[in-house]
Design a protein around this motif. Structure first.
Motif, short mmCIF file in Angstrom:
data_model
loop_
_atom_site.label_atom_id
_atom_site.label_comp_id
_atom_site.label_asym_id
_atom_site.label_seq_id
_atom_site.Cartn_x
_atom_site.Cartn_y
_atom_site.Cartn_z
N CYS A 141 0.84 -1.21 0.00
CA CYS A 141 0.00 0.00 0.00
C CYS A 141 0.87 1.26 0.00
O CYS A 141 0.58 2.25 -0.69
CB CYS A 141 -0.92 0.00 1.21
N ASP A 142 1.95 1.23 0.77
CA ASP A 142 2.85 2.37 0.79
C ASP A 142 3.46 2.63 -0.58
O ASP A 142 3.58 3.77 -1.02
CB ASP A 142 3.96 2.15 1.82
N ILE A 143 3.87 1.57 -1.26
CA ILE A 143 4.48 1.72 -2.58
C ILE A 143 3.50 2.33 -3.56
O ILE A 143 3.83 3.25 -4.32
CB ILE A 143 4.98 0.35 -3.09
N VAL A 144 2.25 1.86 -3.55
CA VAL A 144 1.23 2.38 -4.46
C VAL A 144 0.94 3.84 -4.17
O VAL A 144 0.88 4.69 -5.07
CB VAL A 144 -0.06 1.53 -4.37
N VAL A 145 0.76 4.19 -2.88
CA VAL A 145 0.38 5.56 -2.50
C VAL A 145 1.52 6.55 -2.76
O VAL A 145 1.30 7.65 -3.26
CB VAL A 145 -0.05 5.59 -1.02
N LEU A 146 2.75 6.13 -2.47
CA LEU A 146 3.87 7.07 -2.53
C LEU A 146 4.50 7.21 -3.91
O LEU A 146 5.18 8.21 -4.18
CB LEU A 146 4.95 6.65 -1.53
N TYR A 181 0.74 12.93 -0.20
CA TYR A 181 0.78 11.82 0.76
C TYR A 181 2.16 11.72 1.40
O TYR A 181 2.30 11.41 2.57
CB TYR A 181 0.41 10.51 0.06
N ARG A 182 3.21 11.97 0.60
CA ARG A 182 4.56 11.88 1.13
C ARG A 182 4.78 12.94 2.24
O ARG A 182 5.42 12.66 3.26
CB ARG A 182 5.57 12.07 0.00
N GLU A 183 4.24 14.15 2.01
CA GLU A 183 4.38 15.20 3.01
C GLU A 183 3.67 14.84 4.31
O GLU A 183 4.12 15.19 5.41
CB GLU A 183 3.82 16.51 2.47
N LYS A 184 2.53 14.16 4.17
CA LYS A 184 1.78 13.78 5.37
C LYS A 184 2.40 12.58 6.09
O LYS A 184 2.29 12.44 7.30
CB LYS A 184 0.33 13.45 5.00
N LYS A 185 3.07 11.73 5.34
CA LYS A 185 3.64 10.52 5.95
C LYS A 185 4.98 10.83 6.63
O LYS A 185 5.25 10.31 7.71
CB LYS A 185 3.85 9.44 4.87
N MET A 192 0.29 7.00 -7.31
CA MET A 192 -0.91 7.84 -7.36
C MET A 192 -0.59 9.29 -7.74
O MET A 192 0.55 9.76 -7.57
CB MET A 192 -1.64 7.79 -6.01
N LYS A 193 -1.57 10.01 -8.23
CA LYS A 193 -1.39 11.40 -8.68
C LYS A 193 -0.98 12.32 -7.54
O LYS A 193 -0.17 13.25 -7.72
CB LYS A 193 -2.67 11.91 -9.34
#
Length: 335
Positions: A308-313, A322-326, A316-317
């Motif tokens: 899931c991390d790989i897909v989100v980071l 998401y990277r800033e929030k993680k 995705m557009k």
């Protein structure tokens, strides 16, 4: 899925089985060759006992009073002759009934064939009796006694269930709706349940499977472990495969006449072979497979997080958002 549907908390074992059969039924025939004749089990079940199989003769070609001697071969493109030189002494083909003597003799008023040294008269199987000789075989019954054992759990049972008494066993016939646990089967019903026509199948024979499935959940009461029967035809029957159909074989009955000459009656038997196929597995709760599957499940959850991390980071557009929030970046004040 693993725990509820596949019962991943259970240890499993495959079935060990033994089968015995008993056929019953009487048929009456009346022909110009044999006259009125009664056929019982000793006549049409050949051999009397086989392993997980029973053969019931439904049709036959009889060649009576054969004795060894010289006689004309059956006519075909290799045995018909006009003069003696057309026949080769000692010649034997794949389909010969005997060994050629080298003579050309009359087969009938219009045809000559090569003479053979064989059991005479030779068998003529060009024309198969139709309808089948033993049409009444449709009403014969077969009792199937099946004992099973699951060695890992030391669990054994048989298909004649404890609820079946001798009175019921003498009168019942298997029916998938009214008598699903009766171990006595009508031959016609077996063939019909497989989507076949018994009288058509009886002419040239065939192979039927009587399948017994013992899938048991031994975490429940033993009374829930019961057999399930099903039927199907095993030999191929369709319009594209018409060469050498059905099932047949030959055997002979030998005797001697008053002069001590050995004679025999040759029988080409057509019939239906019933193969009893037993399969199944049993499962019972065990700590080891339970712990293994729990561990596997937890490991899969860990992999899911990484994926899931790989897909989100990375895919995705809004991956930058998401990277800033993680991740939160901090300054190293010592530097």
């Amino acid at each position: 899925w693993v725990f509820l549907w596949e019962k991943g908390y259970q240890e499993t074992d495959s079935v060990v089985s033994s089968v015995t059969t008993k056929v019953k039924g009487v048929a009456l025939t009346n022909t110009s060759t044999l006259g009125a004749m009664v056929w019982d089990v000793a006549d049409y079940v050949i051999p009397p006992q086989e392993e997980n199989t029973v053969f019931v003769m439904t049709n036959l070609i009889l060649t009576l009073n054969q004795r060894q001697g010289h006689c004309p071969e059956l006519p075909d493109d290799k045995t018909e002759c006009k003069v003696k030189n057309d026949c080769v002494p000692g010649y034997v083909s794949t389909h010969s009934n005997g060994i050629q003597t080298g003579e050309c003799v009359p087969y009938n008023s219009s045809i000559k064939t090569c003479e053979v040294f064989a059991w005479c008269p030779v068998e003529d199987d060009y024309h198969i009796p139709k309808p089948a000789f033993l049409q009444e075989a449709e009403n014969f019954t077969i009792l199937v006694k099946n004992n099973i054992w699951y060695p890992k759990f030391n669990f054994s049972k048989r298909n004649i269930l404890p609820t079946i008494n001798s009175t019921y066993l003498k009168n019942c016939i298997y029916d998938s709706r009214t008598d699903p646990f009766c171990p006595i089967f009508r031959l016609g019903k077996i063939v019909e349940a497989a989507g076949q026509n018994f009288q058509e199948m009886a002419v040239e024979g065939g192979v039927m499977a009587l399948q017994i499935n013992w899938d048991c959940n031994l975490d429940r009461a033993a009374s829930h472990c019961v057999p399930k029967y099903s039927f199907r035809r095993l030999d191929n029957k369709d319009s594209a495969h018409t060469v050498s159909p059905g099932y047949n074989f030959r055997f002979a009955k030998y005797y001697k006449d008053n002069n001590g000459t050995e004679l025999r009656t040759l029988v080409k038997a057509y019939g239906i072979r019933f193969d009893i196929i037993v399969f199944g597995k049993a499962g019972k709760f065990d700590v080891i497979p339970t712990m293994i599957n729990i561990g596997s499940g937890l490991a899969l959850f860990g992999v899911a997080t990484v994926l899931c991390d790989i897909v989100v980071l990375y895919c995705m557009k809004k991956r930058y958002y998401y990277r800033e929030k993680k991740y939160k970046y901090v300054e190293d004040y010592e530097l």
